[in-house]
Write an enzyme that holds these catalytic residues in place. Structure first.
Site, PDB file in Angstrom:
ATOM      1  N   ALA A  64       0.826  -1.210   0.000  1.00 31.76           N
ATOM      2  CA  ALA A  64       0.000   0.000   0.000  1.00 31.76           C
ATOM      3  C   ALA A  64       0.861   1.262   0.000  1.00 31.76           C
ATOM      4  O   ALA A  64       0.608   2.210  -0.746  1.00 31.76           O
ATOM      5  CB  ALA A  64      -0.934  -0.005   1.199  1.00 31.76           C
ATOM      6  N   TYR A  65       1.881   1.260   0.847  1.00 35.26           N
ATOM      7  CA  TYR A  65       2.765   2.429   0.933  1.00 35.26           C
ATOM      8  C   TYR A  65       3.542   2.628  -0.366  1.00 35.26           C
ATOM      9  O   TYR A  65       3.596   3.747  -0.906  1.00 35.26           O
ATOM     10  CB  TYR A  65       3.718   2.247   2.111  1.00 35.26           C
ATOM     11  CG  TYR A  65       4.706   3.377   2.287  1.00 35.26           C
ATOM     12  CD1 TYR A  65       4.283   4.638   2.686  1.00 35.26           C
ATOM     13  CD2 TYR A  65       6.066   3.179   2.069  1.00 35.26           C
ATOM     14  CE1 TYR A  65       5.187   5.674   2.866  1.00 35.26           C
ATOM     15  CE2 TYR A  65       6.978   4.212   2.247  1.00 35.26           C
ATOM     16  CZ  TYR A  65       6.537   5.451   2.642  1.00 35.26           C
ATOM     17  OH  TYR A  65       7.423   6.474   2.804  1.00 35.26           O
ATOM     18  N   ALA A  66       4.128   1.551  -0.894  1.00 31.11           N
ATOM     19  CA  ALA A  66       4.908   1.656  -2.127  1.00 31.11           C
ATOM     20  C   ALA A  66       4.028   2.094  -3.294  1.00 31.11           C
ATOM     21  O   ALA A  66       4.456   2.871  -4.150  1.00 31.11           O
ATOM     22  CB  ALA A  66       5.589   0.329  -2.439  1.00 31.11           C
TER      23      ALA A  66
ATOM     24  N   SER B  55       1.465   4.048  -3.147  1.00 34.19           N
ATOM     25  CA  SER B  55       1.224   5.491  -3.031  1.00 34.19           C
ATOM     26  C   SER B  55       2.423   6.289  -3.512  1.00 34.19           C
ATOM     27  O   SER B  55       2.276   7.343  -4.153  1.00 34.19           O
ATOM     28  CB  SER B  55       0.888   5.859  -1.579  1.00 34.19           C
ATOM     29  OG  SER B  55       2.029   5.828  -0.733  1.00 34.19           O
ATOM     30  N   LYS B  56       3.620   5.788  -3.251  1.00 35.87           N
ATOM     31  CA  LYS B  56       4.816   6.510  -3.670  1.00 35.87           C
ATOM     32  C   LYS B  56       5.088   6.330  -5.167  1.00 35.87           C
ATOM     33  O   LYS B  56       5.703   7.196  -5.800  1.00 35.87           O
ATOM     34  CB  LYS B  56       6.011   6.060  -2.832  1.00 35.87           C
ATOM     35  CG  LYS B  56       5.904   6.467  -1.364  1.00 35.87           C
ATOM     36  CD  LYS B  56       5.751   7.978  -1.196  1.00 35.87           C
ATOM     37  CE  LYS B  56       5.848   8.413   0.253  1.00 35.87           C
ATOM     38  NZ  LYS B  56       5.817   9.892   0.404  1.00 35.87           N
TER      39      LYS B  56
END
Length: 244
Positions: free
Chosen positions: A152-154, A156-157
């Site tokens: 999820a974090y990757a 978004s980036k």
């Protein structure tokens, strides 16, 4: 390039990489607007540190995903300092978990801050940054590592990187650079939260320098992009001690 009369807005500047970037840009001679989401005390400490060193700074609370609040942030900057020359999109959140089990509520929160927030701030930056200026967005090296629990974090980036490269081309002819900085693991509260010492040590050894990055390692690159690096544009700079 002299930064003596230049002005920077740094989002998420109350702690971590954002705070280090604000302090470094102030040391470079820029007037700095310290944006924060909710921690007024820590934002005040950033401002105080800049002022005690002889710099100019003030703090503005704004949720980066709120277009009205972000517009007010830029308006306050122009009123106080006369314009905007550099914008550092440092505000962000991280939640970890296996994709199959990940909370969609957490997913939405991540994307609200990291994707929508970057878009909203970049939109105002594109409208306000003066010729010779720079827009710097924060990504992550973990996107290339494809580490479990970071989906999820990757993701978004990855969106942040796409926006950065496209905006660089959309600002053709205005002498404004747009780049993304992708840190590796950095020793901040943001990174250390929820990790035991053995996990931290293992991650630190992923790069050949065998250490975690420090906020100042990232701030140094941000300073370069915000000042003299006029021929670096539309790029993602990986700042991770050789982890990739």
């Amino acid at each position: 390039m002299s930064n003596k009369t230049r002005v920077a807005i740094v989002t998420g500047a109350s702690r971590g990489i954002g705070k280090a970037a604000a302090l470094r840009l102030a040391r470079d001679g820029m007037s700095v607007v310290v944006n924060y989401a909710g921690n007024a005390t820590e934002a005040g400490k950033t401002v105080a540190a800049i002022q005690e060193a002889g710099g100019r700074a003030f703090a503005v609370q704004a949720d980066v995903a709120d277009e009205t609040a972000v517009a007010a942030l830029f308006d306050a900057t122009v009123r106080e300092f006369g314009g905007v020359d550099a914008v550092v999109n440092s505000a962000g959140i991280m939640r970890l978990g296996l994709l199959a089990e990940f909370s969609l509520s957490d997913f939405d929160q991540i994307h609200r801050t990291n994707v929508r927030g970057t878009f909203v701030v970049a939109q105002q930056a594109a409208r306000h940054v003066r010729s010779g200026g720079a827009i710097i967005n924060l990504s992550t090296s973990v996107e290339r590592q494809a580490l479990p629990t970071y989906a999820a974090y990757a993701a978004s980036k990855g969106a942040v990187e796409a926006m950065s490269l496209i905006l660089a081309r959309e600002l053709r002819g205005r002498d404004i650079t747009v780049n993304a900085v992708a840190p590796g693991p950095v020793e901040t509260e943001f990174f250390l939260s929820g990790k035991d010492p053995a996990t931290v040590e293992r991650i630190a050894k992923l790069n050949p320098m065998e250490r975690l990055g420090q906020p100042n390692d990232i701030a140094e690159v941000i300073s370069f992009l915000a000042g003299p690096a006029r021929w670096i544009n539309g790029q993602v700079l990986y700042v991770n001690g050789g982890m990739n």
